[in-house]
Write a protein that holds these residues in place. Structure first.
Motif, mmCIF file in Angstrom:
data_model
loop_
_atom_site.group_PDB
_atom_site.id
_atom_site.type_symbol
_atom_site.label_atom_id
_atom_site.label_comp_id
_atom_site.label_asym_id
_atom_site.label_seq_id
_atom_site.Cartn_x
_atom_site.Cartn_y
_atom_site.Cartn_z
ATOM 1 N N MET A 76 0.830 -1.211 0.000
ATOM 2 C CA MET A 76 0.000 0.000 0.000
ATOM 3 C C MET A 76 0.863 1.260 0.000
ATOM 4 N N LEU A 77 1.999 1.183 0.693
ATOM 5 C CA LEU A 77 2.815 2.382 0.848
ATOM 6 C C LEU A 77 3.786 2.609 -0.300
ATOM 7 N N LYS A 78 3.821 1.673 -1.264
ATOM 8 C CA LYS A 78 4.757 1.821 -2.380
ATOM 9 C C LYS A 78 4.163 2.703 -3.469
ATOM 10 N N GLU A 79 5.056 3.320 -4.211
ATOM 11 C CA GLU A 79 4.618 4.185 -5.292
ATOM 12 C C GLU A 79 4.061 3.360 -6.452
ATOM 13 N N ILE A 80 2.963 3.836 -7.053
ATOM 14 C CA ILE A 80 2.472 3.230 -8.290
ATOM 15 C C ILE A 80 3.113 3.981 -9.446
ATOM 16 N N ILE A 81 4.008 3.281 -10.150
ATOM 17 C CA ILE A 81 4.746 3.944 -11.231
ATOM 18 C C ILE A 81 3.956 3.841 -12.533
ATOM 19 N N PHE A 82 3.796 4.971 -13.197
ATOM 20 C CA PHE A 82 3.178 4.952 -14.526
ATOM 21 C C PHE A 82 4.274 5.162 -15.553
ATOM 22 N N PRO A 83 4.642 4.134 -16.319
ATOM 23 C CA PRO A 83 5.705 4.305 -17.309
ATOM 24 C C PRO A 83 5.340 5.419 -18.280
ATOM 25 N N ALA A 84 6.368 6.190 -18.679
ATOM 26 C CA ALA A 84 6.121 7.386 -19.482
ATOM 27 C C ALA A 84 5.408 7.072 -20.791
ATOM 28 N N GLN A 85 5.765 5.917 -21.418
ATOM 29 C CA GLN A 85 5.197 5.637 -22.739
ATOM 30 C C GLN A 85 3.928 4.804 -22.665
ATOM 31 N N SER A 86 3.455 4.538 -21.448
ATOM 32 C CA SER A 86 2.305 3.637 -21.347
ATOM 33 C C SER A 86 1.017 4.363 -21.715
ATOM 34 N N ASN A 87 0.013 3.553 -22.015
ATOM 35 C CA ASN A 87 -1.323 4.086 -22.235
ATOM 36 C C ASN A 87 -2.006 4.121 -20.866
ATOM 37 N N LYS A 88 -2.062 5.303 -20.249
ATOM 38 C CA LYS A 88 -2.438 5.399 -18.833
ATOM 39 C C LYS A 88 -3.804 4.782 -18.528
ATOM 40 N N PHE A 89 -4.776 5.058 -19.384
ATOM 41 C CA PHE A 89 -6.125 4.567 -19.111
ATOM 42 C C PHE A 89 -6.166 3.036 -19.083
ATOM 43 N N LEU A 90 -5.611 2.412 -20.140
ATOM 44 C CA LEU A 90 -5.612 0.953 -20.193
ATOM 45 C C LEU A 90 -4.727 0.377 -19.095
ATOM 46 N N PHE A 91 -3.646 1.117 -18.784
ATOM 47 C CA PHE A 91 -2.697 0.656 -17.771
ATOM 48 C C PHE A 91 -3.381 0.482 -16.421
ATOM 49 N N ILE A 92 -4.288 1.391 -16.102
ATOM 50 C CA ILE A 92 -4.977 1.323 -14.810
ATOM 51 C C ILE A 92 -6.196 0.410 -14.898
ATOM 52 N N LEU A 93 -6.726 0.244 -16.125
ATOM 53 C CA LEU A 93 -7.914 -0.598 -16.296
ATOM 54 C C LEU A 93 -7.574 -2.089 -16.175
ATOM 55 N N ALA A 94 -6.363 -2.467 -16.627
ATOM 56 C CA ALA A 94 -6.006 -3.883 -16.705
ATOM 57 C C ALA A 94 -6.105 -4.624 -15.364
ATOM 58 N N PRO A 95 -5.504 -4.091 -14.271
ATOM 59 C CA PRO A 95 -5.640 -4.822 -13.008
ATOM 60 C C PRO A 95 -7.087 -4.928 -12.542
ATOM 61 N N VAL A 96 -7.884 -3.895 -12.834
ATOM 62 C CA VAL A 96 -9.302 -3.952 -12.457
ATOM 63 C C VAL A 96 -9.991 -5.085 -13.208
#
Lengths: 343, 118
Positions: A76-96
């Motif tokens: 919980m306390l770790k940073e969630i890294i968003f890779p610069a070249q990633s597709n942010k929306f899909l990146f967050i949707l996938a684990p859901v």
């Protein structure tokens, strides 16, 4: 106090009351499931530890019992890294997309005679549909990360998952033929009459294939090619960290428990005791489920990882022909009403 | 009867909700200090080379096509398996013929090497 709560309860519309009761029931399923996932990771490390003559985690809390809590807090306390070249929306949707089906499939699992959240007649179809959705989480994660390892891992994982889904689906058809119902409660009832009436005897090859395919579906060892640490690091979730990674982790372990529960419901008579009519209860359901979970861990401690062509060969050239052949044999057995199962 | 499906709808909603809540907790509690090296794709410490949107082996595609055929087949067998008791010899023989045809196609794929990975 109770009167006070009842008064407030009375203020709600009946529809709202129904929904609140359902939400309460869902919490009763999901909370223990989360706890089971947490302690399954602990059990995994302890059991594999003992199998390798180690003692496993033993520092956090008495004999290490607080280890899963510490792991959770750390994630919980770790940073969630968003890779610069990633597709942010899909990146967050996938684990859901990974976690939701792994949880929602529990809606139709019959824990005992009366304990079932949603007793629908298309239970098995629902299970088949939801477990198939898991592959989207994997593929989208690999694509959205925009990283070579994630991409390769997702390709491998997706091809492996859909290959084994065929064998799994055919095993489900066998269960349907034997029980004549899609309702999971009815499937358990069709196996009543003690140990020798359970479907694992007439459907033995399907039982075996279903469980092994389940191990492959969840990407567990020895089929953990998709996240083979030694070559593509972590596969499709290599770019995920913190809670985003934790969701994939939760989904994987919730799926392990789900496969174990389904195997015990469909082939080992679910809540029924091995002696006919003697103490059928949720206890047996949990015992059988735990047995398969132990097998998951045992496999991981015992078998070396398969090579990718071996995985595909096992799925397409061994499991698929066996299931089709056994469906034919099963059809004949049902047609001639072979006792004691199909009489 | 449809009322039995309400818990499923609620469960799916809660499942999505819980996932987002967990992610939100992670975003809230965790630090947020991006830098160029951290945000680059992981390639064992090297600077990335080439594009990760690369071509992939056509066999993955082939597996997906085969999957569609067999998965449809399974969906097709579900209703048949349930009513097997009441459709008698005719229903059984019809599915047997269908399975044989499918097996012929499968044998052809096998022979053609569509299932080979090396």
């Amino acid at each position: 106090m109770i009167e006070f709560i009842m008064t407030i309860w009375g203020w709600f519309y009946p529809e709202i009351q129904t929904i609140l009761i359902i939400v309460f029931k869902i919490i009763i399923i999901v909370l223990p499931l989360m706890l089971a996932v947490a302690y399954l990771t602990f059990a995994e490390r302890k059991i594999i530890g003992f199998m390798q003559m180690r003692i496993g985690p033993n520092r956090v809390g008495p004999r290490g019992w607080l280890q899963p809590i510490a792991d959770t807090v750390k994630l919980m306390l770790k940073e969630i890294i968003f890779p610069a070249q990633s597709n942010k929306f899909l990146f967050i949707l996938a684990p859901v997309l990974s976690l939701t089906p792994a949880l929602a499939a529990w809606a139709v699992i019959p824990f005992s005679d009366t304990m079932i959240l949603s007793d629908i007649d298309a239970g098995l179809l629902y299970i088949l549909a939801l477990t198939s959705l898991g592959v989207y989480g994997v593929l989208i994660a690999g694509w959205a990360s925009n990283s070579k390892y994630a991409y390769l891992g997702a390709m491998r994982a997706a091809a492996q998952i859909i290959s084994y889904e065929i064998a799994m689906g055919f095993a489900l058809v066998g269960v349907l033929m034997a029980s004549g119902s899609l309702n999971l409660g009815d499937i358990v009832d069709a196996q009543s009459g003690g140990l020798f009436h359970w479907f694992f005897i007439p459907l033995f090859p399907l039982f075996f294939i279903y469980f092994i395919a389940g191990v492959a579906e969840t990407n567990r060892a020895p089929f953990d090619m998709a996240e083979g640490e030694s070559e593509i690091v972590a596969g499709f979730h290599v770019e995920y960290s913190g809670m985003a990674f934790a969701l994939f982790f939760l989904a994987e372990y919730a799926n392990m428990i789900l496969i174990s529960a389904l195997t015990s419901v469909m082939f080992l008579g679910g809540w029924q005791s091995p002696i006919a009519g003697f103490g059928d209860s949720i206890f047996w359901f949990f015992t059988k489920t735990s047995l398969f979970l132990l097998l998951f861990l045992w496999f991981r401690a015992t078998f070396p990882r398969y090579r990718y062509d071996q995985i595909m060969r096992l799925g397409w050239k061994v499991f698929l022909p066996i299931t089709i052949a056994w469906l034919f044999i099963l059809g004949l057995a049902i047609y001639f009403k072979l006792p004691p199962w199909f009489a | 009867m449809l009322a039995e499906y309400l818990p499923i709808l609620i469960f799916l909603t809660l499942g999505v909700g819980l996932s987002f809540v967990l992610l939100f907790v992670g975003l809230l509690l965790g630090p947020h200090k991006p830098d160029d090296a951290k945000n680059s794709p992981y390639e064992c410490g090297f600077d990335e080379f080439g594009n990760s949107r690369m071509r992939f082996d056509v066999r993955y595609y082939l597996v997906a096509i085969l999957f569609i055929i067999f998965d449809l087949e399974i969906a097709f067998m579900f209703p048949w398996a349930i009513v097997l008791d009441s459709i008698g010899t005719q229903g059984f023989v019809a599915m047997a013929i269908f399975l044989v045809l499918l097996t012929v196609g499968f044998a052809y794929e096998w022979k053609k090497g569509a299932l080979e990975w090396d």
